[in-house]
Design a protein around this motif. Structure first.
Motif, PDB file in Angstrom:
ATOM      1  N   SER A  96       0.096  -0.343   3.604  1.00  0.00           N
ATOM      2  CA  SER A  96       0.145   1.110   3.804  1.00  0.00           C
ATOM      3  C   SER A  96      -0.889   1.820   2.940  1.00  0.00           C
ATOM      4  CB  SER A  96       1.526   1.648   3.457  1.00  0.00           C
ATOM      5  OG  SER A  96       2.475   1.066   4.278  1.00  0.00           O
ATOM      6  N   ILE A  97      -1.050   1.335   1.718  1.00  0.00           N
ATOM      7  CA  ILE A  97      -2.031   1.961   0.816  1.00  0.00           C
ATOM      8  C   ILE A  97      -3.431   1.813   1.408  1.00  0.00           C
ATOM      9  CG2 ILE A  97      -3.148   1.691  -1.426  1.00  0.00           C
ATOM     10  CD1 ILE A  97      -0.387   1.174  -2.615  1.00  0.00           C
ATOM     11  N   GLN A  98      -3.722   0.622   1.977  1.00  0.00           N
ATOM     12  CA  GLN A  98      -5.047   0.414   2.569  1.00  0.00           C
ATOM     13  C   GLN A  98      -5.261   1.312   3.786  1.00  0.00           C
ATOM     14  OE1 GLN A  98      -4.948  -4.075   2.512  1.00  0.00           O
ATOM     15  NE2 GLN A  98      -7.131  -3.711   2.272  1.00  0.00           N
ATOM     16  N   LEU A 114      -4.183   4.370   4.025  1.00  0.00           N
ATOM     17  CA  LEU A 114      -4.188   5.793   3.656  1.00  0.00           C
ATOM     18  C   LEU A 114      -5.507   6.427   4.101  1.00  0.00           C
ATOM     19  CD1 LEU A 114      -2.723   5.767   0.020  1.00  0.00           C
ATOM     20  CD2 LEU A 114      -1.698   6.855   2.002  1.00  0.00           C
ATOM     21  N   LEU A 152       5.525   3.438  -7.275  1.00  0.00           N
ATOM     22  CA  LEU A 152       5.284   2.026  -6.987  1.00  0.00           C
ATOM     23  C   LEU A 152       6.475   1.167  -7.390  1.00  0.00           C
ATOM     24  CD1 LEU A 152       1.564   1.592  -8.166  1.00  0.00           C
ATOM     25  CD2 LEU A 152       2.414   1.995  -5.876  1.00  0.00           C
ATOM     26  N   ILE A 195       7.715   2.596   4.098  1.00  0.00           N
ATOM     27  CA  ILE A 195       6.409   2.503   3.454  1.00  0.00           C
ATOM     28  C   ILE A 195       5.284   2.500   4.489  1.00  0.00           C
ATOM     29  CG2 ILE A 195       5.170   1.359   1.578  1.00  0.00           C
ATOM     30  CD1 ILE A 195       7.647  -0.167   0.904  1.00  0.00           C
ATOM     31  N   THR A 196       5.177   3.547   5.284  1.00  0.00           N
ATOM     32  CA  THR A 196       4.006   3.717   6.150  1.00  0.00           C
ATOM     33  C   THR A 196       3.127   4.761   5.470  1.00  0.00           C
ATOM     34  OG1 THR A 196       5.086   5.478   7.367  1.00  0.00           O
ATOM     35  CG2 THR A 196       5.386   3.256   8.221  1.00  0.00           C
ATOM     36  N   PRO A 197       1.825   4.818   5.785  1.00  0.00           N
ATOM     37  CA  PRO A 197       0.950   5.763   5.072  1.00  0.00           C
ATOM     38  C   PRO A 197       1.475   7.202   5.097  1.00  0.00           C
ATOM     39  CG  PRO A 197      -0.353   4.285   6.407  1.00  0.00           C
ATOM     40  CD  PRO A 197       1.068   3.971   6.720  1.00  0.00           C
ATOM     41  N   LEU A 216       4.625   7.527   3.079  1.00  0.00           N
ATOM     42  CA  LEU A 216       4.306   7.336   1.659  1.00  0.00           C
ATOM     43  C   LEU A 216       3.857   8.667   1.034  1.00  0.00           C
ATOM     44  CD1 LEU A 216       4.069   5.159  -0.507  1.00  0.00           C
ATOM     45  CD2 LEU A 216       1.753   4.713   0.254  1.00  0.00           C
ATOM     46  N   LEU A 268      -2.384   5.721  -6.241  1.00  0.00           N
ATOM     47  CA  LEU A 268      -2.387   5.080  -4.919  1.00  0.00           C
ATOM     48  C   LEU A 268      -3.823   4.897  -4.416  1.00  0.00           C
ATOM     49  CD1 LEU A 268       0.576   6.890  -3.079  1.00  0.00           C
ATOM     50  CD2 LEU A 268       0.522   4.549  -3.904  1.00  0.00           C
ATOM     51  N   TYR A 269      -4.673   5.918  -4.640  1.00  0.00           N
ATOM     52  CA  TYR A 269      -6.055   5.793  -4.159  1.00  0.00           C
ATOM     53  C   TYR A 269      -6.874   4.832  -5.026  1.00  0.00           C
ATOM     54  CZ  TYR A 269      -5.874   8.753  -0.126  1.00  0.00           C
ATOM     55  OH  TYR A 269      -5.594   9.226   1.135  1.00  0.00           O
ATOM     56  N   LEU A 291      -5.546   2.109  -6.198  1.00  0.00           N
ATOM     57  CA  LEU A 291      -5.114   0.838  -5.610  1.00  0.00           C
ATOM     58  C   LEU A 291      -5.819   0.606  -4.273  1.00  0.00           C
ATOM     59  CD1 LEU A 291      -1.286   0.515  -6.239  1.00  0.00           C
ATOM     60  CD2 LEU A 291      -3.027  -1.185  -6.731  1.00  0.00           C
ATOM     61  N   LYS A 292      -5.947   1.674  -3.489  1.00  0.00           N
ATOM     62  CA  LYS A 292      -6.630   1.558  -2.198  1.00  0.00           C
ATOM     63  C   LYS A 292      -8.082   1.116  -2.402  1.00  0.00           C
ATOM     64  CE  LYS A 292      -8.199   4.376   1.679  1.00  0.00           C
ATOM     65  NZ  LYS A 292      -8.168   3.302   2.652  1.00  0.00           N
ATOM     66  N   LEU A 338      -8.000  -2.528  -3.270  1.00  0.00           N
ATOM     67  CA  LEU A 338      -7.641  -3.395  -2.142  1.00  0.00           C
ATOM     68  C   LEU A 338      -8.727  -3.395  -1.060  1.00  0.00           C
ATOM     69  CD1 LEU A 338      -3.859  -2.495  -1.839  1.00  0.00           C
ATOM     70  CD2 LEU A 338      -4.792  -4.736  -2.415  1.00  0.00           C
ATOM     71  N   ASP A 339      -9.459  -2.266  -0.918  1.00  0.00           N
ATOM     72  CA  ASP A 339     -10.557  -2.231   0.053  1.00  0.00           C
ATOM     73  C   ASP A 339     -11.661  -3.206  -0.340  1.00  0.00           C
ATOM     74  OD1 ASP A 339      -9.330  -0.424   1.655  1.00  0.00           O
ATOM     75  OD2 ASP A 339     -10.434   1.336   0.926  1.00  0.00           O
ATOM     76  N   ARG A 340     -11.850  -3.348  -1.660  1.00  0.00           N
ATOM     77  CA  ARG A 340     -12.920  -4.243  -2.123  1.00  0.00           C
ATOM     78  C   ARG A 340     -12.448  -5.677  -2.281  1.00  0.00           C
ATOM     79  NH1 ARG A 340     -13.675   0.452  -2.543  1.00  0.00           N
ATOM     80  NH2 ARG A 340     -15.743   1.416  -2.484  1.00  0.00           N
ATOM     81  N   PRO A 370      -9.381  -7.432  -0.865  1.00  0.00           N
ATOM     82  CA  PRO A 370      -8.132  -7.457  -0.096  1.00  0.00           C
ATOM     83  C   PRO A 370      -7.270  -8.663  -0.465  1.00  0.00           C
ATOM     84  CG  PRO A 370     -10.056  -7.782   1.320  1.00  0.00           C
ATOM     85  CD  PRO A 370     -10.573  -7.629  -0.062  1.00  0.00           C
ATOM     86  N   LEU A 371      -5.984  -8.525  -0.209  1.00  0.00           N
ATOM     87  CA  LEU A 371      -5.074  -9.647  -0.464  1.00  0.00           C
ATOM     88  C   LEU A 371      -5.452 -10.788   0.477  1.00  0.00           C
ATOM     89  CD1 LEU A 371      -1.695  -7.709  -0.631  1.00  0.00           C
ATOM     90  CD2 LEU A 371      -2.963  -8.668  -2.545  1.00  0.00           C
ATOM     91  N   THR A 397      -5.490 -13.424   3.305  1.00  0.00           N
ATOM     92  CA  THR A 397      -4.736 -13.549   4.555  1.00  0.00           C
ATOM     93  C   THR A 397      -4.219 -14.977   4.661  1.00  0.00           C
ATOM     94  OG1 THR A 397      -6.320 -12.027   5.499  1.00  0.00           O
ATOM     95  CG2 THR A 397      -4.865 -13.138   7.037  1.00  0.00           C
TER      96      THR A 397
END
Lengths: 122, 188
Positions: free
Chosen positions: A22-24, A26, B54, B117-119, B122, B170-171, B173-174, B177-179, B181-182, B184
């Motif tokens: 969800s954070i990704q 946003l 969180l 927990i959807t954007p 959230l 949150l941003y 963390l975003k 995670l954008d750079r 990512p967890l 897959t």
């Protein structure tokens, strides 16, 4: 069979995965509309082929709109830091449209999403 | 003796971990944004407000108890005397986000809080929690205090500080995670 895990740690991990997704998702910064996306894709495809598009060529893409409309669209994409212009040494008349770091990150994210969808389908 | 065989111990360990995280986050926030402080415990950018979101969304009640313990630790480290103010502040700090989460689950008829927990939800959760947290704190201080006007003045900074702190975290963390990512999972 359909019960959620009883362990607090396992539950926490599942919630963390959901939260991370969800954070990704946003919203970040000014988003592009469908017309801007189409314009960006046309410009980036030419750049990817090693033949960057000039501003003149971009505003001449008749299937995407009139020159005046496309000029505004290019300007908006530059303001959103999705496109930058570059002039070649010796010929400063032609301005080439180049994707920015932000655009490359955007494309990388799209590629990652595509990969995730393919893995989910497999 | 594996901890996973004892869910209560596991939940307790998560609470202690949350308390430590909250305590250190509070200290780091104080060091980083001291110039943005409106008054003691009220900051225009309150990053531990984001940690509350969180911890409660990921750890549930364990996270909420951790925040209560962490808040008490912060208060006790500054003034080592137990008081109703300290006890109440800690309870409101930890239980408000959890209560808001439960209320949102109930109002949207959700069995677990995972679908919460959807954007969009959230962001909604952050805003409602920030408002409720400031409201409960100020109601509590208003009841305890004799001079009530100064207590009311902190309502807006606290609401904005909690919401901004949560959004900034949150941003951040975003961005991370954008750079990175967890990974897959490999379906094979």
């Amino acid at each position: 069979m359909f019960e959620s895990p009883k362990s607090p740690l396992a539950s926490a991990y599942l919630r963390f995965l959901q939260l991370a997704q969800s954070i990704q998702a946003l919203p970040d910064g000014p988003t592009m509309d469908a017309n801007e996306t189409a314009m960006l894709e046309a410009v980036v495809l030419r750049w990817h082929e090693g033949q960057p598009m000039t501003v003149r060529e971009a505003i001449g893409l008749a299937h995407l709109g009139s020159p005046a409309t496309l000029h505004k669209r290019v300007t908006r994409l530059r303001h959103k830091d999705m496109l930058s212009t570059h002039s070649q040494d010796g010929d400063r008349r032609a301005k080439y449209l180049i994707p920015t770091e932000r655009t490359l990150e955007y494309l990388s994210r799209m590629g990652h999403s595509l990969q995730t969808v393919q893995l989910d389908k497999a | 003796m594996p901890l996973r065989r004892f869910p209560v111990l596991e939940a307790g360990a998560l609470s202690v971990l949350s308390a430590l995280l909250f305590y250190f986050f509070f200290q780091i926030n104080h060091w980083l944004t001291e110039h943005l402080e409106h008054s003691q415990y009220i900051n225009w950018l309150f990053l531990p407000g984001g940690l509350r979101v969180l911890l409660v969304l990921v750890l549930g009640l364990s996270g909420a108890f951790g925040i209560v313990l962490g808040s008490w630790a912060v208060s006790f480290s500054e003034d080592p005397v137990w008081s109703w103010l300290m006890l109440g502040n800690g309870l409101i700090s930890g239980l408000t986000p959890w209560l808001i989460m439960r209320w949102m689950m109930h109002s949207q008829d959700l069995r677990t809080h995972l679908p919460l927990i959807t954007p969009r939800r959230l962001i909604g959760f952050v805003l409602v929690y920030a408002l409720a947290n400031a409201l409960f704190h100020h109601l509590f201080w208003w009841v305890l205090s004799e001079d009530r006007w100064p207590q009311v003045q902190g309502f807006l900074p606290m609401t904005i500080g909690d919401a901004m702190g949560a959004l900034v975290l949150l941003y951040c963390l975003k961005w991370t995670l954008d750079r990175w990512p967890l990974p897959t999972p490999d379906p094979r």
